[in-house]
Design a protein around this motif. Structure first.
Motif, PDB file in Angstrom:
ATOM      1  N   ARG A  53      -7.032  66.265  -0.332  1.00 16.08           N
ATOM      2  CA  ARG A  53      -6.203  65.242   0.274  1.00 16.08           C
ATOM      3  C   ARG A  53      -6.755  63.861  -0.069  1.00 16.08           C
ATOM      4  NH1 ARG A  53      -5.426  67.204   6.478  1.00 16.08           N
ATOM      5  NH2 ARG A  53      -7.221  65.816   6.658  1.00 16.08           N
ATOM      6  N   ARG A  54      -5.985  62.833   0.253  1.00 12.65           N
ATOM      7  CA  ARG A  54      -6.422  61.463  -0.038  1.00 12.65           C
ATOM      8  C   ARG A  54      -7.723  61.111   0.670  1.00 12.65           C
ATOM      9  NH1 ARG A  54      -0.756  60.645   0.626  1.00 12.65           N
ATOM     10  NH2 ARG A  54       0.245  60.223  -1.382  1.00 12.65           N
ATOM     11  N   ASP A  55      -7.992  61.776   1.794  1.00 14.36           N
ATOM     12  CA  ASP A  55      -9.241  61.514   2.513  1.00 14.36           C
ATOM     13  C   ASP A  55     -10.424  62.282   1.937  1.00 14.36           C
ATOM     14  OD1 ASP A  55      -8.657  64.093   3.317  1.00 14.36           O
ATOM     15  OD2 ASP A  55      -8.364  63.603   5.437  1.00 14.36           O
ATOM     16  N   GLY A  56     -10.204  63.013   0.822  1.00 18.64           N
ATOM     17  CA  GLY A  56     -11.286  63.726   0.158  1.00 18.64           C
ATOM     18  C   GLY A  56     -11.568  65.110   0.693  1.00 18.64           C
ATOM     19  N   VAL A  57     -10.825  65.540   1.695  1.00 21.32           N
ATOM     20  CA  VAL A  57     -11.049  66.842   2.322  1.00 21.32           C
ATOM     21  C   VAL A  57     -10.240  67.918   1.589  1.00 21.32           C
ATOM     22  CG1 VAL A  57     -10.714  68.170   4.445  1.00 21.32           C
ATOM     23  CG2 VAL A  57     -11.544  65.816   4.560  1.00 21.32           C
ATOM     24  N   THR A  58     -10.855  69.068   1.388  1.00 19.22           N
ATOM     25  CA  THR A  58     -10.148  70.195   0.774  1.00 19.22           C
ATOM     26  C   THR A  58      -9.191  70.818   1.787  1.00 19.22           C
ATOM     27  OG1 THR A  58     -12.100  70.653  -0.581  1.00 19.22           O
ATOM     28  CG2 THR A  58     -10.435  72.374  -0.457  1.00 19.22           C
ATOM     29  N   ALA A  59      -7.959  71.072   1.345  1.00 16.02           N
ATOM     30  CA  ALA A  59      -6.930  71.605   2.232  1.00 16.02           C
ATOM     31  C   ALA A  59      -5.967  72.453   1.410  1.00 16.02           C
ATOM     32  CB  ALA A  59      -6.189  70.470   2.932  1.00 16.02           C
ATOM     33  N   PHE A  60      -4.993  73.071   2.093  1.00 16.34           N
ATOM     34  CA  PHE A  60      -3.979  73.851   1.381  1.00 16.34           C
ATOM     35  C   PHE A  60      -2.611  73.552   1.984  1.00 16.34           C
ATOM     36  CE2 PHE A  60      -5.139  76.556   4.924  1.00 16.34           C
ATOM     37  CZ  PHE A  60      -3.975  77.240   5.261  1.00 16.34           C
ATOM     38  N   LEU A  61      -1.574  73.970   1.276  1.00 18.97           N
ATOM     39  CA  LEU A  61      -0.207  73.663   1.673  1.00 18.97           C
ATOM     40  C   LEU A  61       0.391  74.780   2.516  1.00 18.97           C
ATOM     41  CD1 LEU A  61       1.080  72.143  -1.677  1.00 18.97           C
ATOM     42  CD2 LEU A  61       0.813  70.919   0.485  1.00 18.97           C
ATOM     43  N   LEU A  62       0.968  74.380   3.626  1.00 20.67           N
ATOM     44  CA  LEU A  62       1.653  75.288   4.534  1.00 20.67           C
ATOM     45  C   LEU A  62       2.977  74.633   4.908  1.00 20.67           C
ATOM     46  CD1 LEU A  62       1.268  77.917   6.328  1.00 20.67           C
ATOM     47  CD2 LEU A  62       0.488  76.357   8.123  1.00 20.67           C
ATOM     48  N   THR A  63       4.019  75.415   5.014  1.00 20.76           N
ATOM     49  CA  THR A  63       5.326  74.850   5.329  1.00 20.76           C
ATOM     50  C   THR A  63       5.906  75.475   6.591  1.00 20.76           C
ATOM     51  OG1 THR A  63       6.692  76.452   4.099  1.00 20.76           O
ATOM     52  CG2 THR A  63       5.747  74.613   2.842  1.00 20.76           C
TER      53      THR A  63
END
Length: 217
Positions: A53-63
């Motif tokens: 993410r823009r904040d540098g944190v690793t994340a994934f996409l969920l809808t």
């Protein structure tokens, strides 16, 4: 793995964890969740699309699916759908990722896969972990298929699921707690296995985990 390690999970770390894992494929003849055998299961694929993410944190996409959809309206989901004739399951996952969220990456972005999950409705879902990098914040949601786009962090992923019993089945129902909601199988089971394999290096299986009754159709 401590909280700092979780938040800073890298592409290389994910790829290494998946390389050490031996995923199970359902094969051509599968026994579905109610014990019936099908020689021609409906094939589907989903993408666990991971990036920064823009904040540098690793994340994934969920809808969250639109309420007006015929199948599973209003439910949490990973980008994915039915595999088309002539394409591989990985290609199907990438196509669905593009169609639902406007993210286009090639097969080199696929870091590995998890176990097939056979649903009550007769689908065999093949999950693929896909690295989307900085595109995580560049989604363009298709309103016909996506109502809300969420980006759970690895810290939000790394929570203990709940396992509950129901009178309709002798298998435990898995519930992944997220943002005040409980996310069930198949999505909750796939996310739980991703957490186990990638964050903790545990070859945890999820094919025994049940869906809630409302998801059986």
């Amino acid at each position: 793995m401590n909280s700092d390690d979780v938040e800073g999970v890298t592409r290389e770390r994910i790829e290494a964890a998946l390389a050490a894992f031996e995923p199970r494929a359902a094969g051509e003849d599968v026994r579905d969740a109610v014990g019936e055998t099908s020689a021609s299961p409906q094939r589907a694929a989903v993408a666990i699309a991971v990036g920064r993410r823009r904040d540098g944190v690793t994340a994934f996409l969920l809808t969250v699916r639109p309420d007006r959809m015929r199948a599973h309206p209003g439910q949490f989901a990973l980008p994915g759908g039915r595999v088309d004739s002539g394409e591989s399951a990985a290609q199907g996952a990438l196509r669905e990722l593009h169609e639902e969220l406007g993210i286009e990456v090639d097969e080199a972005a696929v870091l590995g896969r998890l176990d097939d999950y056979v649903t009550r409705s007769g689908y065999v879902i093949s999950p693929f972990v896909v690295w989307v990098g900085d595109l995580l914040d560049a989604t363009i949601a298709n309103p016909d298929e996506v109502a809300i786009v969420l980006t759970p962090t690895m810290a939000e992923l790394d929570v203990e699921p709940r396992f509950v019993t129901i009178p309709e089945s002798d298998r435990p129902v898995v519930q992944w707690p997220y943002a005040g909601s409980l996310i069930h199988a198949p999505t909750g089971a796939i996310i739980y296995q991703f957490r186990e394999v990638v964050l903790h290096g545990r070859p945890t299986r999820v094919d025994h985990l049940e869906q809630p009754v409302f998801a059986w159709r």
